[in-house]
Scaffold this motif. Sequence first.
Motif, PDB file in Angstrom:
ATOM      1  N   VAL A   1       0.840  -1.203   0.000  1.00 16.25           N
ATOM      2  CA  VAL A   1       0.000   0.000   0.000  1.00 16.25           C
ATOM      3  C   VAL A   1       0.871   1.249   0.000  1.00 16.25           C
ATOM      4  O   VAL A   1       0.678   2.161  -0.802  1.00 16.25           O
ATOM      5  CB  VAL A   1      -0.960   0.002   1.213  1.00 16.25           C
ATOM      6  N   TYR A   2       1.855   1.287   0.915  1.00 15.95           N
ATOM      7  CA  TYR A   2       2.701   2.477   1.023  1.00 15.95           C
ATOM      8  C   TYR A   2       3.581   2.663  -0.219  1.00 15.95           C
ATOM      9  O   TYR A   2       3.827   3.788  -0.633  1.00 15.95           O
ATOM     10  CB  TYR A   2       3.530   2.432   2.299  1.00 15.95           C
ATOM     11  N   GLU A   3       3.996   1.567  -0.811  1.00 12.13           N
ATOM     12  CA  GLU A   3       4.759   1.669  -2.055  1.00 12.13           C
ATOM     13  C   GLU A   3       3.896   2.298  -3.147  1.00 12.13           C
ATOM     14  O   GLU A   3       4.350   3.160  -3.899  1.00 12.13           O
ATOM     15  CB  GLU A   3       5.248   0.283  -2.487  1.00 12.13           C
ATOM     16  N   GLY A   4       2.638   1.875  -3.223  1.00 14.51           N
ATOM     17  CA  GLY A   4       1.716   2.435  -4.198  1.00 14.51           C
ATOM     18  C   GLY A   4       1.459   3.922  -3.984  1.00 14.51           C
ATOM     19  O   GLY A   4       1.178   4.657  -4.924  1.00 14.51           O
ATOM     20  N   LYS A   5       1.578   4.354  -2.730  1.00 16.66           N
ATOM     21  CA  LYS A   5       1.400   5.776  -2.407  1.00 16.66           C
ATOM     22  C   LYS A   5       2.716   6.545  -2.524  1.00 16.66           C
ATOM     23  O   LYS A   5       2.772   7.711  -2.180  1.00 16.66           O
ATOM     24  CB  LYS A   5       0.840   5.913  -0.986  1.00 16.66           C
ATOM     25  N   GLU A   6       3.758   5.840  -2.968  1.00 13.44           N
ATOM     26  CA  GLU A   6       5.107   6.393  -3.118  1.00 13.44           C
ATOM     27  C   GLU A   6       5.695   6.860  -1.782  1.00 13.44           C
ATOM     28  O   GLU A   6       6.509   7.784  -1.732  1.00 13.44           O
ATOM     29  CB  GLU A   6       5.127   7.504  -4.169  1.00 13.44           C
ATOM     30  N   LEU A   7       5.269   6.202  -0.703  1.00  9.79           N
ATOM     31  CA  LEU A   7       5.850   6.423   0.620  1.00  9.79           C
ATOM     32  C   LEU A   7       6.886   5.320   0.833  1.00  9.79           C
ATOM     33  O   LEU A   7       6.678   4.373   1.583  1.00  9.79           O
ATOM     34  CB  LEU A   7       4.761   6.401   1.701  1.00  9.79           C
ATOM     35  N   PHE A   8       8.014   5.456   0.135  1.00 10.37           N
ATOM     36  CA  PHE A   8       8.972   4.366   0.033  1.00 10.37           C
ATOM     37  C   PHE A   8       9.662   4.053   1.358  1.00 10.37           C
ATOM     38  O   PHE A   8       9.950   2.887   1.641  1.00 10.37           O
ATOM     39  CB  PHE A   8       9.986   4.656  -1.073  1.00 10.37           C
ATOM     40  N   THR A   9       9.926   5.052   2.175  1.00 20.10           N
ATOM     41  CA  THR A   9      10.553   4.780   3.474  1.00 20.10           C
ATOM     42  C   THR A   9       9.609   3.960   4.343  1.00 20.10           C
ATOM     43  O   THR A   9      10.026   2.991   4.977  1.00 20.10           O
ATOM     44  CB  THR A   9      10.936   6.101   4.179  1.00 20.10           C
ATOM     45  N   ARG A  10       8.346   4.341   4.339  1.00 18.92           N
ATOM     46  CA  ARG A  10       7.361   3.583   5.129  1.00 18.92           C
ATOM     47  C   ARG A  10       7.197   2.176   4.565  1.00 18.92           C
ATOM     48  O   ARG A  10       7.087   1.209   5.312  1.00 18.92           O
ATOM     49  CB  ARG A  10       6.035   4.345   5.103  1.00 18.92           C
ATOM     50  N   ALA A  11       7.177   2.058   3.257  1.00 15.08           N
ATOM     51  CA  ALA A  11       7.078   0.742   2.619  1.00 15.08           C
ATOM     52  C   ALA A  11       8.269  -0.121   3.009  1.00 15.08           C
ATOM     53  O   ALA A  11       8.111  -1.288   3.376  1.00 15.08           O
ATOM     54  CB  ALA A  11       7.002   0.889   1.101  1.00 15.08           C
ATOM     55  N   LEU A  12       9.456   0.459   2.958  1.00 12.72           N
ATOM     56  CA  LEU A  12      10.668  -0.267   3.330  1.00 12.72           C
ATOM     57  C   LEU A  12      10.570  -0.780   4.765  1.00 12.72           C
ATOM     58  O   LEU A  12      10.916  -1.931   5.041  1.00 12.72           O
ATOM     59  CB  LEU A  12      11.882   0.652   3.178  1.00 12.72           C
ATOM     60  N   GLU A  13      10.071   0.051   5.673  1.00  7.66           N
ATOM     61  CA  GLU A  13       9.906  -0.369   7.072  1.00  7.66           C
ATOM     62  C   GLU A  13       8.961  -1.562   7.185  1.00  7.66           C
ATOM     63  O   GLU A  13       9.218  -2.503   7.940  1.00  7.66           O
ATOM     64  CB  GLU A  13       9.381   0.800   7.916  1.00  7.66           C
TER      65      GLU A  13
END
Length: 131
Positions: free
Chosen positions: A92-104
Amino acid sequence: GQLRQQLVPVVVQIGADVLEALARLLQVGALRQRRHDRAIDVDPEFGNPYNDIGAYLIELERPEDAIPWLERATTASRYESYQFPWFNLGRVYEGKELFTRALECFARALEYDPEYAPARKALDAARLKIN
């Protein structure tokens, strides 16, 4: 002229078939949702239904709606596969381009299952997007 007249009934039938298939998918989705709702009513601490609903919402392209379900799955006291909701949250976060959160989130998934290849691949991809 004549070809067009021959094709119209075919196109109409194809359209009808597509609508019927979509109606069936929506019915299946509604049945799936009711089944998960019953599972949550029976045991609200069982994490599987929360992740399943979240993953289903992602597939329906409703990632914002998926977040609370996936977050609930990550905190359910009875769940053996925490890597799945963490991975799905990362998606979900990757799709929102929140890459740091996605990585976590991908990293958390790997804490639960270091061999979970989709999370490893997604973690590596998120790292590249951050750097």
